[in-house]
Design an enzyme around this catalytic site. Structure first.
Site, short mmCIF file in Angstrom:
data_model
loop_
_atom_site.label_atom_id
_atom_site.label_comp_id
_atom_site.label_asym_id
_atom_site.label_seq_id
_atom_site.Cartn_x
_atom_site.Cartn_y
_atom_site.Cartn_z
N ASP A 9 0.85 -1.20 0.00
CA ASP A 9 0.00 0.00 0.00
C ASP A 9 0.89 1.25 0.00
O ASP A 9 1.91 1.31 0.69
CB ASP A 9 -0.92 0.00 1.24
CG ASP A 9 -2.06 0.98 1.09
OD1 ASP A 9 -3.21 0.53 0.92
OD2 ASP A 9 -1.81 2.21 1.13
N ILE A 10 0.50 2.25 -0.76
CA ILE A 10 1.29 3.47 -0.87
C ILE A 10 1.26 4.29 0.42
O ILE A 10 2.16 5.11 0.66
CB ILE A 10 0.77 4.31 -2.08
CG1 ILE A 10 1.85 5.24 -2.59
CG2 ILE A 10 -0.51 5.08 -1.73
CD1 ILE A 10 1.50 5.90 -3.92
N ASN A 38 -12.99 -3.36 2.15
CA ASN A 38 -13.91 -2.23 2.18
C ASN A 38 -14.86 -2.33 0.99
O ASN A 38 -14.43 -2.60 -0.14
CB ASN A 38 -13.14 -0.91 2.14
CG ASN A 38 -12.40 -0.64 3.43
OD1 ASN A 38 -12.87 -0.98 4.51
ND2 ASN A 38 -11.22 -0.04 3.34
N GLN A 62 -14.44 2.77 1.03
CA GLN A 62 -13.78 2.27 -0.18
C GLN A 62 -13.48 3.42 -1.13
O GLN A 62 -14.39 4.16 -1.51
CB GLN A 62 -14.66 1.23 -0.88
CG GLN A 62 -13.97 0.66 -2.14
CD GLN A 62 -14.84 -0.35 -2.89
OE1 GLN A 62 -16.01 -0.57 -2.55
NE2 GLN A 62 -14.27 -0.95 -3.91
N HIS A 118 -10.38 -5.33 -3.57
CA HIS A 118 -9.05 -5.53 -3.00
C HIS A 118 -9.18 -5.95 -1.55
O HIS A 118 -10.09 -5.54 -0.83
CB HIS A 118 -8.18 -4.28 -3.13
CG HIS A 118 -8.81 -3.02 -2.59
ND1 HIS A 118 -9.77 -2.31 -3.30
CD2 HIS A 118 -8.63 -2.35 -1.43
CE1 HIS A 118 -10.13 -1.25 -2.60
NE2 HIS A 118 -9.46 -1.26 -1.45
N HIS A 148 -7.14 -5.80 1.99
CA HIS A 148 -6.03 -5.22 2.74
C HIS A 148 -5.51 -6.30 3.69
O HIS A 148 -6.30 -6.92 4.43
CB HIS A 148 -6.50 -4.06 3.63
CG HIS A 148 -6.99 -2.85 2.91
ND1 HIS A 148 -6.23 -1.70 2.78
CD2 HIS A 148 -8.16 -2.58 2.30
CE1 HIS A 148 -6.92 -0.78 2.12
NE2 HIS A 148 -8.10 -1.29 1.82
P1 5GP Z 1 -9.80 1.49 0.05
O1 5GP Z 1 -9.96 2.70 0.89
O2 5GP Z 1 -10.38 1.65 -1.33
O3 5GP Z 1 -10.24 0.22 0.72
O4 5GP Z 1 -8.22 1.28 -0.10
C1 5GP Z 1 -7.48 1.74 -1.17
C2 5GP Z 1 -6.02 1.65 -0.77
O5 5GP Z 1 -5.22 1.85 -1.91
C3 5GP Z 1 -5.61 2.70 0.27
O6 5GP Z 1 -5.10 2.06 1.43
C4 5GP Z 1 -4.56 3.52 -0.46
O7 5GP Z 1 -3.49 3.93 0.37
C5 5GP Z 1 -4.09 2.58 -1.55
N1 5GP Z 1 -3.65 3.27 -2.74
C6 5GP Z 1 -4.27 4.31 -3.36
N2 5GP Z 1 -3.59 4.68 -4.45
C7 5GP Z 1 -2.51 3.85 -4.52
C8 5GP Z 1 -1.42 3.75 -5.45
O8 5GP Z 1 -1.29 4.49 -6.43
N3 5GP Z 1 -0.49 2.78 -5.21
C9 5GP Z 1 -0.58 1.95 -4.13
N4 5GP Z 1 0.38 1.02 -3.99
N5 5GP Z 1 -1.62 2.00 -3.25
C10 5GP Z 1 -2.54 2.95 -3.46
#
Ligand code: 5GP
Ligand code: ZN
Length: 114
Positions: free
Chosen positions: A30-31, A87, A94, A100, A102
């Site tokens: 995760d970034i 999520n 989300q 995805h 986590h």
């Molecule tokens: P969500 O909130 O949709 O469940 O999680 C999305 C996740 O993707 C977040 O934890 C966010 O930090 C990660 N994320 C968003 N953009 C990028 C990216 O460009 N690269 C990576 N490696 N992770 C990302």
């Protein structure tokens, strides 16, 4: 095809630190990590969220969970434990509309989540 961030990572159009890949899934760091281990595991096929999955996706969903477990063990979390989060939809927060998982671990995680 919709413009999807995680599909672009799969196509190597956006860089990511890949840590596992097989014919069905890709995992990368995760970034913005929320724990010492914070890995994202995604299907290579675009699926918007868990809400869009159906009975025919059960192999894929099982594959995602088993890949997450393998990565957790490979990262040394087998004994200390870890958390998987999917999520789904607005109340979950989300942000990326590509299914995805986590994988979080390496520290004590609070419960209930915020
Ligand atoms: P969500 O909130 O949709 O469940 O999680 C999305 C996740 O993707 C977040 O934890 C966010 O930090 C990660 N994320 C968003 N953009 C990028 C990216 O460009 N690269 C990576 N490696 N992770 C990302
Ligand atoms: Zn996608």
């Amino acid at each position: 095809m919709i413009d999807c961030l995680f599909c672009r990572i799969i196509k190597n159009e956006i860089p990511a630190k890949s840590i596992y890949e097989d014919e069905k899934v890709l995992a990368f760091e995760d970034i913005n990590p929320q724990a010492p281990v914070h890995t994202i595991i995604i299907p290579k096929r675009h699926v918007t969220s868990l809400k869009e999955t159906e009975t025919g996706d059960k192999d894929l969903l099982g594959h995602l969970l088993l890949a997450a477990k393998k990565i957790a063990e490979d990262r040394g979390l087998g004994e200390s434990g870890f958390r998987l989060v999917i999520n789904t939809g607005p109340d979950s927060g989300q942000e990326v509309c590509h299914l995805h998982v986590h994988l979080l671990g390496g520290r004590r995680l609070g419960w209930p989540p915020g």
